[in-house]
Design a protein around this motif. Structure first.
Motif, mmCIF file in Angstrom:
data_model
loop_
_atom_site.group_PDB
_atom_site.id
_atom_site.type_symbol
_atom_site.label_atom_id
_atom_site.label_comp_id
_atom_site.label_asym_id
_atom_site.label_seq_id
_atom_site.Cartn_x
_atom_site.Cartn_y
_atom_site.Cartn_z
ATOM 1 N N VAL A 23 68.093 7.707 -15.249
ATOM 2 C CA VAL A 23 67.207 8.032 -16.314
ATOM 3 C C VAL A 23 65.814 8.392 -15.404
ATOM 4 O O VAL A 23 65.586 7.718 -14.361
ATOM 5 C CB VAL A 23 66.881 7.320 -17.410
ATOM 6 C CG1 VAL A 23 65.626 7.852 -18.249
ATOM 7 C CG2 VAL A 23 68.068 6.858 -18.335
ATOM 8 N N ASN A 66 69.042 19.415 -21.449
ATOM 9 C CA ASN A 66 69.491 19.573 -23.133
ATOM 10 C C ASN A 66 70.335 20.589 -23.401
ATOM 11 O O ASN A 66 70.086 21.647 -23.345
ATOM 12 C CB ASN A 66 68.220 19.507 -23.899
ATOM 13 C CG ASN A 66 68.126 19.273 -25.296
ATOM 14 O OD1 ASN A 66 69.556 19.513 -25.635
ATOM 15 N ND2 ASN A 66 67.369 18.982 -25.908
ATOM 16 N N THR A 102 58.618 15.357 -16.031
ATOM 17 C CA THR A 102 60.130 14.689 -16.210
ATOM 18 C C THR A 102 60.340 15.291 -17.781
ATOM 19 O O THR A 102 61.675 15.413 -18.213
ATOM 20 C CB THR A 102 60.148 13.128 -16.291
ATOM 21 O OG1 THR A 102 59.090 12.451 -17.381
ATOM 22 C CG2 THR A 102 59.827 12.493 -14.964
ATOM 23 N N THR A 158 75.706 17.235 -15.157
ATOM 24 C CA THR A 158 75.528 17.347 -16.704
ATOM 25 C C THR A 158 76.113 18.677 -17.247
ATOM 26 O O THR A 158 75.909 19.930 -16.772
ATOM 27 C CB THR A 158 74.007 17.674 -16.878
ATOM 28 O OG1 THR A 158 73.263 16.533 -16.441
ATOM 29 C CG2 THR A 158 73.646 17.610 -18.357
ATOM 30 N N ASN A 164 64.089 16.884 -18.255
ATOM 31 C CA ASN A 164 65.022 16.581 -19.514
ATOM 32 C C ASN A 164 65.340 17.734 -20.351
ATOM 33 O O ASN A 164 66.285 17.982 -21.074
ATOM 34 C CB ASN A 164 64.476 15.464 -20.285
ATOM 35 C CG ASN A 164 64.548 14.219 -19.611
ATOM 36 O OD1 ASN A 164 65.197 13.902 -18.894
ATOM 37 N ND2 ASN A 164 63.395 13.254 -19.882
ATOM 38 N N ARG A 171 72.147 14.650 -11.861
ATOM 39 C CA ARG A 171 72.132 15.551 -13.017
ATOM 40 C C ARG A 171 72.546 16.973 -12.768
ATOM 41 O O ARG A 171 73.442 17.504 -13.480
ATOM 42 C CB ARG A 171 71.051 15.394 -14.045
ATOM 43 C CG ARG A 171 70.571 13.876 -14.229
ATOM 44 C CD ARG A 171 69.358 13.808 -15.333
ATOM 45 N NE ARG A 171 69.758 14.264 -16.704
ATOM 46 C CZ ARG A 171 68.811 14.325 -17.567
ATOM 47 N NH1 ARG A 171 67.585 13.301 -17.242
ATOM 48 N NH2 ARG A 171 68.935 14.602 -18.546
ATOM 49 N N ASN A 174 63.388 9.982 -8.672
ATOM 50 C CA ASN A 174 63.617 10.801 -9.689
ATOM 51 C C ASN A 174 64.103 12.283 -9.190
ATOM 52 O O ASN A 174 64.933 12.791 -9.713
ATOM 53 C CB ASN A 174 62.165 11.416 -10.481
ATOM 54 C CG ASN A 174 61.844 10.290 -11.319
ATOM 55 O OD1 ASN A 174 62.796 9.521 -11.750
ATOM 56 N ND2 ASN A 174 60.283 10.437 -11.945
#
Length: 206
Positions: free
Chosen positions: A200, A86, A78, A143, A82, A139, A132
């Motif tokens: 998350v 970013n 994970t 994102t 992430n 995402r 997940n």
């Protein structure tokens, strides 16, 4: 002379054989996803001079166990996922995403390529992995950077022909992990904490 293949099959329960089949299919789906993401985001591959899709496949799928790469500051699971989302990350986002996804899935199978009767899968780890993957899919489609552009392209964008192939891959992976989670839970008559509150990534034993 002992037939190793036959001997190994005797050391497997029904759940073990289902788990082996599930892992094989998950690897196939993840390999397909890697190729599709690079074809959709070729600029990510260009961030490392001379890199090819085949080399990325070899790095990830021909490396057994944990995936630890200096290129990703040794981030795994994970944490690597992430990193891929970013906005400040300047490296290959597809590589970070796939390293994280493959590592996360392997973690849910105790880092083993095969399961045998004395191995013990954890239903909560399998279930969390499925959740997940749901978060990852969300995402990936949502994102954006400071300019409002998606960090990585996947599903079709406005004005493009409809393409839901990414959703189908994620949907199949989620279904496999959920099936395994409930199969393992049923074997041991254990429950699963199914409470999911946000987008998350859930912690996993990486």
């Amino acid at each position: 002379m002992i037939d190793t293949k036959s001997f190994n099959s005797l050391a497997k329960t029904d759940i073990d054989m289902i788990a082996d089949t599930s892992q094989h299919e998950l690897n196939r789906l993840m390999d397909e996803l890697l190729v599709k993401l690079y074809k959709r985001n070729p600029h990510e591959l260009d961030k490392v001079s001379g890199m090819t899709i085949g080399q990325r496949q070899n790095q990830i799928f021909d490396t057994p166990g944990r995936l630890i790469f200096k290129e990703l500051n040794k981030q795994q699971g994970t944490a690597a996922l992430n990193l891929a989302f970013n906005p400040d990350y300047q490296g290959d986002r597809v590589f970070a995403l796939m390293t994280g996804l493959v590592g996360m899935v392997r973690s849910s199978y105790n880092w083993l390529d095969e399961q045998f009767m004395f191995d013990s899968l954890n239903e909560q780890e399998l279930f969390n992995c499925a959740r997940n993957i749901e978060v990852l899919a969300w995402r990936l489609s949502n994102t954006r950077n400071a300019n409002g552009k998606l960090l990585l392209l996947s599903n079709s964008q406005p004005g493009e022909a409809e393409n839901l192939s990414y959703e189908r891959i994620f949907g199949k992976m989620i279904a496999i992990q959920d099936m395994m989670a409930f199969a393992v839970a049923g074997k041991w008559e254990r429950g699963i904490n199914s409470m999911v509150k946000n987008v998350v990534f859930l912690p996993m034993g990486i």
